[in-house]
Design a protein around this motif. Structure first.
Motif, PDB file in Angstrom:
ATOM      1  N   ASN A 278       0.841  -1.192   0.000  1.00  0.00           N
ATOM      2  CA  ASN A 278       0.000   0.000   0.000  1.00  0.00           C
ATOM      3  C   ASN A 278       0.882   1.250   0.000  1.00  0.00           C
ATOM      4  OD1 ASN A 278      -1.790   2.148   0.699  1.00  0.00           O
ATOM      5  ND2 ASN A 278      -3.198   0.682   1.609  1.00  0.00           N
ATOM      6  N   ASN A 280      -0.106   4.458  -0.044  1.00  0.00           N
ATOM      7  CA  ASN A 280      -0.744   5.676   0.454  1.00  0.00           C
ATOM      8  C   ASN A 280      -0.100   6.135   1.761  1.00  0.00           C
ATOM      9  OD1 ASN A 280      -3.173   6.168  -1.414  1.00  0.00           O
ATOM     10  ND2 ASN A 280      -3.244   3.973  -1.008  1.00  0.00           N
ATOM     11  N   CYS A 326      -5.697  -0.991  -0.647  1.00  0.00           N
ATOM     12  CA  CYS A 326      -5.470  -0.236  -1.884  1.00  0.00           C
ATOM     13  C   CYS A 326      -3.994  -0.343  -2.279  1.00  0.00           C
ATOM     14  CB  CYS A 326      -5.853   1.225  -1.706  1.00  0.00           C
ATOM     15  SG  CYS A 326      -7.622   1.476  -1.488  1.00  0.00           S
ATOM     16  N   ILE A 329      -2.104   4.674  -5.450  1.00  0.00           N
ATOM     17  CA  ILE A 329      -2.171   5.954  -4.754  1.00  0.00           C
ATOM     18  C   ILE A 329      -3.534   6.577  -5.015  1.00  0.00           C
ATOM     19  CG2 ILE A 329      -1.181   8.263  -4.555  1.00  0.00           C
ATOM     20  CD1 ILE A 329       1.490   7.045  -5.474  1.00  0.00           C
ATOM     21  N   LEU A 330      -4.251   6.868  -3.950  1.00  0.00           N
ATOM     22  CA  LEU A 330      -5.612   7.372  -4.065  1.00  0.00           C
ATOM     23  C   LEU A 330      -5.619   8.886  -4.218  1.00  0.00           C
ATOM     24  CD1 LEU A 330      -7.174   5.206  -1.231  1.00  0.00           C
ATOM     25  CD2 LEU A 330      -7.397   4.834  -3.688  1.00  0.00           C
ATOM     26  N   TRP A 335      -8.355   9.971   0.179  1.00  0.00           N
ATOM     27  CA  TRP A 335      -7.352   9.846   1.245  1.00  0.00           C
ATOM     28  C   TRP A 335      -6.372  11.005   1.153  1.00  0.00           C
ATOM     29  CZ3 TRP A 335      -7.547   7.328   5.557  1.00  0.00           C
ATOM     30  CH2 TRP A 335      -6.408   7.229   6.359  1.00  0.00           C
ATOM     31  N   GLN A 337      -3.036  12.822   1.157  1.00  0.00           N
ATOM     32  CA  GLN A 337      -1.693  12.379   0.805  1.00  0.00           C
ATOM     33  C   GLN A 337      -0.621  13.307   1.375  1.00  0.00           C
ATOM     34  OE1 GLN A 337      -0.986   9.513  -0.437  1.00  0.00           O
ATOM     35  NE2 GLN A 337      -3.002   8.826  -1.122  1.00  0.00           N
ATOM     36  N   ARG A 360       4.043  13.820  -0.890  1.00  0.00           N
ATOM     37  CA  ARG A 360       4.656  12.733  -1.647  1.00  0.00           C
ATOM     38  C   ARG A 360       5.999  13.156  -2.249  1.00  0.00           C
ATOM     39  NH1 ARG A 360       1.541   8.478  -1.375  1.00  0.00           N
ATOM     40  NH2 ARG A 360       3.218   7.364  -2.422  1.00  0.00           N
TER      41      ARG A 360
END
Length: 509
Positions: A278, A280, A326, A329-330, A335, A337, A360
């Motif tokens: 995941n 995220n 997930c 990357i949402l 979500w 980030q 990120r």
């Protein structure tokens, strides 16, 4: 009697001073088969972040869902330091006990006071005999079954923290030497020197000892999981594995660089999709809301009660159960980030408050007491690895960072992690990133204001503690620090509190 298969149990496992030094996180020179298997059976987060890189403070954020400047655990709890969580703050053990769970902690605790962290089963120990942790966990599971209760158990390992020598990691402790553990031992040529450290013989020797301590902790995780499986509790138990902060070396522990706060988070939910990687971004303040969500509690994202008349602050995190599986990357609509972090003390003499925002691509540090030297934690200062680094050839480098840049940092740092993952090149003065800098500065300051952070500073004074006086006409010049060469308040740059936030002025004294 309730059906045990309907229960939603929780086991939270916390390693001590473990960075991303696991085989499943890409360090192929170390053997961690049990955590590798746990990751293969569940979800492995690649972008999980502690709020702070100090043991007690980080554990307190896990147990309260609040950053250290909110919960009061500004630094280490034990000994001379004596930092403690505020009496009005709700904690993981108190919340789950109120909800009918049997609660317990086995092994390292490192937070207080006891009446705030009110685990019913409280078996504190500094042993490195990981079989003891597993045996006591088994007894805890049996007691919960006899009481016909779901359970929330925290198991804190002492490994792989340094021992009381200058270069050891508990591998010569009496409770280890007589145990006959079947774990690998490593030599200096067996290890990978991370980029944040200098490749010196003494550093390699310490890393070899560290690897052995990590493998012993991994064995303990395997024994603990066996206790669950033996009782068929793996079918009803959410298992989480984390570390409190990065590895106990310079450029990692006590710093808010990624080596200190980007940490393992492995979660196994019963009957979930296995082997999920995941990407995220999650924060350790999300762990308590996630546990509450797993228990079916609607308070996971709202106010919580505490054992005092003053209400506990709203949880700052969010349950990540909805995005647990997930692998992509949402978007921000599903979500958030980015994450925030808050460090103020390590030991009581190690005052160096910093707040950070990690997106990120970028990392923004607001170094509040930047005029001070960055302090050494005593265990790091006394280590043989630091002695070797400081006596190496000039110029002294810690990994890729010059010693001067480790000790002396400006009021703000901005790093482009896509191009500079070790956070070596501060681009805060680069004209090309001034728009991002202003955005990040605003996000951090709004977060500080919303979360009652006394270290939101203007003109050298706390915005929050002076709020009452500001409403009586006090004007703060819009600058971080007091300027003794220009002390007047006649300026067209005066500080304005963030718009749209109503806040009661706290008592200043």
């Amino acid at each position: 009697m309730a059906d045990p298969n309907d229960r939603r149990n929780i086991v939270l496992i916390i390693a001590d001073d473990l960075g991303l030094t696991l085989n499943c996180y890409g360090v192929k020179s170390i053997q961690t088969p049990n955590l590798d298997r746990l990751a293969a059976e569940g979800t492995q987060f690649t972008h999980a972040f502690a709020s702070t890189a100090s043991c007690s403070g980080s554990r307190s954020t896990i147990y309260t869902g609040l950053h250290t400047h909110q919960n009061g655990m500004y630094g280490l709890h034990h000994g001379l330091h004596h930092f403690q969580t505020h009496a009005h703050v709700a904690t993981m053990p108190s919340l789950f006990k109120d909800r009918g769970y049997q609660t317990g902690i086995i092994g390292k605790v490192h937070v207080g006071p006891r009446d705030v962290y009110s685990w019913e089963v409280y078996e504190e120990s500094a042993t490195r005999d990981v079989r003891w942790n597993a045996e006591r966990a088994g007894a805890f599971f049996d007691d919960a079954a006899a009481a016909d209760k779901p359970f929330h158990l925290t198991v804190g390992y002492r490994d792989p923290h340094r021992d009381d020598t200058r270069g050891g990691f508990g591998n010569d402790d009496p409770d280890v030497l007589g145990a006959g553990f079947d774990i690998p031992h490593y030599g200096p040529d067996d290890v990978e020197v991370p980029s944040y450290l200098s490749d010196l013989p003494v550093v390699r020797q310490e890393l070899a000892e560290y690897y052995t301590s990590v493998s012993r902790m991994d064995l303990g995780v395997g024994l603990l999981l066996d206790e669950l499986k033996r009782r068929d509790l793996d079918k009803t138990t959410l298992v989480m594995f984390v570390s409190d902060n990065g590895a106990p070396f310079l450029n990692s522990k006590t710093t808010l660089y990624d080596a200190g706060v980007r940490l393992p988070l492995i979660v196994r939910r019963p009957h979930a999709t296995p082997g999920v990687i995941n990407p995220n971004m999650v924060s350790f303040v999300d762990i308590l809301p996630t546990c509450l969500d797993w228990a079916g509690d609607t308070l996971a994202t709202s106010n919580v009660t505490a054992p005092s008349e003053k209400p506990s602050p709203p949880l700052k995190g969010h349950s990540f159960l909805p995005v647990l599986e997930c692998a992509d990357i949402l978007g921000a609509d599903r979500w958030q980030q980015h994450v925030f972090g808050s460090h103020t003390f390590h030991e009581v003499q190690n005052y160096w408050p910093t707040r950070f925002l990690r997106t990120r691509q970028y990392k923004y540090h607001r170094n509040i007491a930047w005029r001070l030297d960055f302090p050494f934690g005593t265990d790091l200062y006394g280590s043989l690895s630091w002695e070797a680094i400081r006596n190496s050839e000039q110029p002294i480098m810690i990994g890729g960072r010059p010693l001067a840049k480790y000790l002396f940092r400006g009021p703000e740092e901005l790093f482009d992690l896509q191009n500079d993952p070790d956070e070596l090149h501060n681009i805060v003065d680069d004209p090309a990133v001034q728009e991002q800098l202003a955005e990040f500065r605003g996000l951090v300051e709004r977060w500080q204001f919303e979360s009652d952070d006394a270290w939101l500073m203007r003109d050298g004074v706390s915005v929050l503690t002076s709020l009452r006086m500001q409403r009586q006409g006090l004007e703060l010049v819009d600058r971080f620090d007091f300027d003794h060469d220009n002390p007047g308040t006649q300026s067209d740059k005066l500080y304005k509190t963030p718009a749209g936030i109503e806040k009661e002025a706290p008592k200043a004294g």
